[in-house]
Design a protein around this motif. Structure first.
Motif, PDB file in Angstrom:
ATOM      1  N   HIS A  51      36.321  -3.046  71.576  1.00  0.00           N
ATOM      2  CA  HIS A  51      35.872  -2.459  72.851  1.00  0.00           C
ATOM      3  C   HIS A  51      37.041  -1.933  73.692  1.00  0.00           C
ATOM      4  O   HIS A  51      37.095  -2.129  74.898  1.00  0.00           O
ATOM      5  N   LEU A  52      37.968  -1.250  73.011  1.00  0.00           N
ATOM      6  CA  LEU A  52      39.086  -0.643  73.723  1.00  0.00           C
ATOM      7  C   LEU A  52      38.666   0.698  74.311  1.00  0.00           C
ATOM      8  O   LEU A  52      37.719   1.335  73.843  1.00  0.00           O
ATOM      9  N   VAL A  74      43.291   4.414  73.770  1.00  0.00           N
ATOM     10  CA  VAL A  74      43.548   4.405  72.328  1.00  0.00           C
ATOM     11  C   VAL A  74      44.032   5.773  71.862  1.00  0.00           C
ATOM     12  O   VAL A  74      44.972   5.878  71.069  1.00  0.00           O
ATOM     13  N   SER A  75      43.411   6.838  72.368  1.00  0.00           N
ATOM     14  CA  SER A  75      43.820   8.191  71.984  1.00  0.00           C
ATOM     15  C   SER A  75      45.255   8.467  72.406  1.00  0.00           C
ATOM     16  O   SER A  75      46.046   9.045  71.640  1.00  0.00           O
ATOM     17  N   ASP A 104      35.280  -4.636  59.026  1.00  0.00           N
ATOM     18  CA  ASP A 104      36.299  -3.593  59.148  1.00  0.00           C
ATOM     19  C   ASP A 104      37.579  -3.992  58.438  1.00  0.00           C
ATOM     20  O   ASP A 104      38.196  -3.183  57.734  1.00  0.00           O
ATOM     21  N   LEU A 105      37.986  -5.250  58.608  1.00  0.00           N
ATOM     22  CA  LEU A 105      39.209  -5.716  57.944  1.00  0.00           C
ATOM     23  C   LEU A 105      39.009  -5.787  56.432  1.00  0.00           C
ATOM     24  O   LEU A 105      39.911  -5.428  55.659  1.00  0.00           O
ATOM     25  N   GLY A 106      37.823  -6.240  56.003  1.00  0.00           N
ATOM     26  CA  GLY A 106      37.539  -6.280  54.568  1.00  0.00           C
ATOM     27  C   GLY A 106      37.523  -4.892  53.952  1.00  0.00           C
ATOM     28  O   GLY A 106      38.042  -4.678  52.857  1.00  0.00           O
ATOM     29  N   GLY A 107      36.923  -3.947  54.670  1.00  0.00           N
ATOM     30  CA  GLY A 107      36.913  -2.572  54.192  1.00  0.00           C
ATOM     31  C   GLY A 107      38.303  -1.972  54.118  1.00  0.00           C
ATOM     32  O   GLY A 107      38.643  -1.265  53.164  1.00  0.00           O
ATOM     33  N   LEU A 153      37.122  -0.252  64.373  1.00  0.00           N
ATOM     34  CA  LEU A 153      37.664  -1.569  64.725  1.00  0.00           C
ATOM     35  C   LEU A 153      38.174  -1.578  66.155  1.00  0.00           C
ATOM     36  O   LEU A 153      37.927  -2.530  66.910  1.00  0.00           O
ATOM     37  N   GLY A 154      38.872  -0.530  66.556  1.00  0.00           N
ATOM     38  CA  GLY A 154      39.439  -0.493  67.904  1.00  0.00           C
ATOM     39  C   GLY A 154      38.417  -0.224  68.988  1.00  0.00           C
ATOM     40  O   GLY A 154      38.431  -0.869  70.042  1.00  0.00           O
TER      41      GLY A 154
END
Length: 288
Positions: free
Chosen positions: A134-135, A140-141, A82-85, A128-129
């Motif tokens: 696993h948030l 998150v919303s 995810d970070l690389g993308g 990612l989140g």
């Protein structure tokens, strides 16, 4: 002897003091350059933007599907983290921005390429989140909704005013709001689709709900004539369309495969923009 000893000790102290001064000067210089770059980014805007209307909303809906597939393609097919993308997409976005700045007249295609990149980045951020960290979807919303409201409040409080064509100046805050709205829509779409079991039933139900929300919001926009992208209805429509695109992108990828769905939606977007021609809106850069 005492004087020689003092002189011997003072030389290193003077050297350390000089290095500290040089370090402070370099830090101040870099901070000033960074602040200048940030200020330019806030005022940066695309030279040609589409007019807000039926063509715009249809294209945004298609781009939402294509961007969602693109984000999944980066992680599932290219096997990037995810970070690389996100880093790759950030570099692509920077190239698009530079191409817009270096272009004498600009091109509407650059705006739509940026929309696709930001949509793909929103997919990766949501994954990612929710998927990796696993948030909780509700938490998150809520945080993303609060962040979006804060960004829009900052836009309204700033001196950057919307242009008369309906679309706001596509500055740094606009793209940050677009990324936040896209991530929020992705989280909502995945949250509704995965909470209803089985997932093959939950995703279509989420798509139906999102379709109703998009239709309702766009109908209200037309009735109330709130075409301005500073209006809450614009960003509510963006979030709803991102939710819709997430669900329909998953459905299309399920039946067609991810690469085919991404390719077909991309071709459909390009065909729509080429065939459905409307006058673009040149933007006069704001004073910095």
């Amino acid at each position: 002897m005492l004087r020689q000893s003092t002189d011997g000790l003072s030389a290193p102290c003077d050297g350390r003091g000089l290095r500290r001064i040089q370090f402070c000067r370099a830090t101040i210089f870099l901070f000033a350059r960074g602040a200048k770059a940030l200020r330019k980014a806030l005022y940066m805007q695309f030279k040609i933007v589409p007019a807000v209307g039926p063509r715009y909303w249809v294209s945004i809906m298609i781009a939402s599907i294509c961007g969602a597939n693109m984000g999944d393609f980066i992680s599932d097919v290219l096997k990037l983290s995810d970070l690389g993308g996100l880093l790759m997409l950030a570099l692509i976005f920077a190239v698009i921005v530079l191409a817009n700045q270096w272009s004498r007249r600009g091109n509407e295609a650059l705006y739509w390429l940026a929309i696709l990149v930001v949509r793909a980045a929103a997919t990766n951020l949501a994954d990612l989140g929710i998927g990796r960290m696993h948030l909780d979807c509700i938490t998150v919303s809520a945080c993303l909704a609060a962040l979006l409201v804060a960004i829009l409040a900052l836009r309204r409080a700033s001196s950057l005013q919307p242009v008369t064509c309906g679309l706001p100046r596509t500055n740094g805050l606009y793209w940050l709001a677009m990324l936040t709205a896209g991530t929020l829509g992705t989280v909502v779409g995945d949250g509704i689709g995965h909470v209803i079991h089985p997932i093959t039933v939950g995703v279509p139900i989420s798509a139906i709900i999102a379709t109703g929300a998009v239709a309702f919001i766009l109908r209200q926009k037309t009735r109330l004539d709130m075409a301005s992208a500073e209006a809450a209805s614009y960003w509510a429509a963006i979030v709803a369309i991102r939710t819709w695109g997430t669900n329909f992108g998953d459905i299309a990828a399920f039946f067609l495969s991810l690469p085919v769905s991404m390719m077909l939606s991309g071709l459909l977007l390009a065909g729509t923009l080429i065939v459905w021609r409307e006058p673009s809106n040149p933007i006069i850069p704001a004073a910095t």
